[in-house]
Design a protein around this motif. Sequence first.
Motif, short mmCIF file in Angstrom:
data_model
loop_
_atom_site.label_atom_id
_atom_site.label_comp_id
_atom_site.label_asym_id
_atom_site.label_seq_id
_atom_site.Cartn_x
_atom_site.Cartn_y
_atom_site.Cartn_z
N GLY A 1 4.15 -1.04 -10.46
CA GLY A 1 2.85 -0.70 -11.00
C GLY A 1 1.95 0.22 -10.21
N MET A 2 2.48 1.03 -9.31
CA MET A 2 1.63 1.97 -8.58
C MET A 2 1.15 3.08 -9.52
N PRO A 3 -0.17 3.30 -9.62
CA PRO A 3 -0.65 4.39 -10.48
C PRO A 3 -0.13 5.75 -10.01
N THR A 4 0.17 6.62 -10.96
CA THR A 4 0.63 7.96 -10.63
C THR A 4 -0.47 8.74 -9.92
N ARG A 5 -0.09 9.44 -8.87
CA ARG A 5 -1.07 10.24 -8.12
C ARG A 5 -1.19 11.61 -8.78
N ALA A 6 -2.43 11.98 -9.16
CA ALA A 6 -2.66 13.26 -9.84
C ALA A 6 -2.37 14.43 -8.92
N LYS A 7 -2.00 15.55 -9.52
CA LYS A 7 -1.69 16.75 -8.73
C LYS A 7 -2.90 17.27 -7.98
N ASN A 8 -4.08 17.02 -8.51
CA ASN A 8 -5.29 17.50 -7.83
C ASN A 8 -5.96 16.41 -6.99
N SER A 9 -5.18 15.47 -6.53
CA SER A 9 -5.72 14.39 -5.69
C SER A 9 -6.23 14.94 -4.36
N HIS A 10 -7.20 14.23 -3.78
CA HIS A 10 -7.66 14.55 -2.43
C HIS A 10 -7.79 13.25 -1.66
N LYS A 11 -8.04 13.36 -0.38
CA LYS A 11 -8.02 12.16 0.46
C LYS A 11 -9.02 11.09 0.01
N GLY A 12 -10.14 11.52 -0.53
CA GLY A 12 -11.14 10.56 -0.95
C GLY A 12 -10.78 9.83 -2.22
N SER A 13 -9.84 10.38 -2.98
CA SER A 13 -9.46 9.76 -4.25
C SER A 13 -8.20 8.92 -4.13
N CYS A 14 -7.64 8.83 -2.94
CA CYS A 14 -6.38 8.11 -2.76
C CYS A 14 -6.56 6.77 -2.05
N GLY A 15 -7.78 6.30 -2.01
CA GLY A 15 -8.01 4.97 -1.46
C GLY A 15 -8.55 4.99 -0.04
N LYS A 16 -9.64 4.27 0.19
CA LYS A 16 -10.25 4.18 1.51
C LYS A 16 -10.24 2.72 1.97
N VAL A 17 -9.75 2.52 3.17
CA VAL A 17 -9.62 1.17 3.72
C VAL A 17 -10.33 1.10 5.06
N THR A 18 -11.08 0.03 5.28
CA THR A 18 -11.61 -0.26 6.60
C THR A 18 -10.91 -1.49 7.16
N GLY B 1 -1.67 -4.29 6.06
CA GLY B 1 -2.03 -2.89 5.83
C GLY B 1 -1.43 -2.34 4.55
N ILE B 2 -0.18 -2.69 4.25
CA ILE B 2 0.46 -2.22 3.02
C ILE B 2 -0.29 -2.75 1.81
N ILE B 3 -0.59 -4.05 1.81
CA ILE B 3 -1.28 -4.64 0.66
C ILE B 3 -2.65 -4.01 0.45
N ALA B 4 -3.40 -3.84 1.54
CA ALA B 4 -4.74 -3.22 1.43
C ALA B 4 -4.64 -1.80 0.89
N ALA B 5 -3.65 -1.05 1.35
CA ALA B 5 -3.48 0.33 0.88
C ALA B 5 -3.16 0.37 -0.61
N PHE B 6 -2.32 -0.53 -1.07
CA PHE B 6 -1.97 -0.56 -2.49
C PHE B 6 -3.18 -0.95 -3.34
N MET B 7 -3.97 -1.89 -2.86
CA MET B 7 -5.20 -2.25 -3.58
C MET B 7 -6.14 -1.06 -3.66
N ALA B 8 -6.27 -0.34 -2.56
CA ALA B 8 -7.18 0.81 -2.52
C ALA B 8 -6.72 1.93 -3.43
N GLN B 9 -5.42 1.97 -3.74
CA GLN B 9 -4.89 3.02 -4.62
C GLN B 9 -4.90 2.61 -6.09
N GLY B 10 -5.50 1.46 -6.39
CA GLY B 10 -5.73 1.12 -7.79
C GLY B 10 -4.88 0.00 -8.35
N MET B 11 -4.03 -0.61 -7.56
CA MET B 11 -3.25 -1.73 -8.05
C MET B 11 -4.10 -3.00 -8.09
N SER B 12 -3.81 -3.88 -9.04
CA SER B 12 -4.49 -5.17 -9.05
C SER B 12 -4.12 -5.94 -7.79
#
Length: 492
Positions: free
Chosen positions: A232-249, A438-449
């Motif tokens: 279920g990873m959302p498809t990354r758009a061709k015009n993606s940028h770093k701010g649209s690909c998930g931010k994690v602290t 880190g993997i789980i947080a990154a996937f959440m930040a990229q739009g997965m439930s």
Amino acid sequence: MLFCDAQLPQTLYSTQMVREAEAHFIHSGDISLLGLIDRAGQATFALLQQQNKLTSHILVLAGYGNNGADAYICATLLLEAGCQVKLYALEREPIGEGVSYAKAVFLAAGGHLEQDWQQALLAADVVIDGLLGTGFHGELNETFTTIITAVNQQPSWVLSIDVPSGINADTGAGQLAIKADVTLTMGAVKQGLVTGKARDCVGYLWFADIGLTPYLPASTVINIAHRVTDLGMPTRAKNSHKGSCGKVTVIGGDIGMAGAPRLAGESCLRAGAGLVAVVSRPQHLPIINAGRPELMFWGCELVDMEVYQRLGWADVLLIGPGLGKHDWGYNLLKATGLSDKPCVMDADALNLLALEPNKQRHWVLTPHSGEAARLLGISIADVEQDRFAAVYALQAKYGGVVVLKGAGTLIYDGTRCHVAPVGNPGLASGGSGDVLGGIIAAFMAQGMSNMDAASAGVVVHGVAADMAAEEGERGMLACDLFPHIRTLVDKI
């Protein structure tokens, strides 16, 4: 028909569900109990034939339950095929219908019961384990203990029928159990075969379709080990940028523990997060940035407005790696708790949570058995005795999604329970849990439930470890997973 590995049915069942399905199957009139026993025995023989074991010296160990009856039927077929087979039976009164029938068939085929199982075991190249099945839930008596110990000490190739003797098919627990090379489970894959102690005893898991599938009820327990490509990873758009690909602290790293947030931060990046910031002790800046300059860093001695800004900036928070249990970590945990952001809680964040429990719906908790025991106020042995009960209790008490790490990790959101029998003992080293967080947080930040992210994260983490272990399990480091994580995330 026999199935193994990636061909296994994904749905897992309790023994009660299987018994009810068997009863419905028999009640339908399409088969009898004796017919089911015949099918199971035939499936066992077919697997031995497929594994080229028919020319071996074979010892069949038959208990007094229905899997003992399966063993009798298999032994009969081995006799009829001209194999060198001996059968040792444990018997008790009254004898059940299935065992009575199968024993009579075996004796009618010219078989006889061995009296000296120890001598037969010494001569055996292959052992068929039909001692204890899904009905076993208690402690082994002295006879079973003696036989199982002896089997485990021999170099013989071992096939367990339905479940390795001594393993609880519902929980995967067992103090002493047969260590099989192959387990052939009948009619449905039992949920206990893919977690806990069973992971060390099952060997290669095979499934025999004996016609039970149409009668099985719905189950919410699912094996996700081979679902790398459909998580279920959302498809990354061709015009993606770093701010649209998930931010994690990432928050953690008290004095002397800089490595933990460093590993978690890089894991976020390798799993596809666009931007990752680490909040840690100021003196950890060189350690965290020197090897991975792509990580942003904020040194924190006191929780101030800058820290709150770093928390507010992120899409997802990950707190716990190297956090410690002193005032510094406690204050950061409190600050994190004031945020409404989705959060992954790991390591010392869980230990602090155990001291002041509360319930949230938007977090993912990732305890190992020790942390789970502290969160529930029970012993580690209690957790491992029934991992399913433990993960259900954790979710009921703390909410959100709970990832109970271990051999056969369980992921539960209050409705669905995913089981991931992936990974290997190479993960038993410091930092592996930080990488998973880190993997789980990154996937959440990229739009997965949260549930999908947790499930996908566990699978990617475990499969990456299996790939890394091709160079050896012992001595494998948490950072050895990074190149494989990068390879795998593009397949989701």
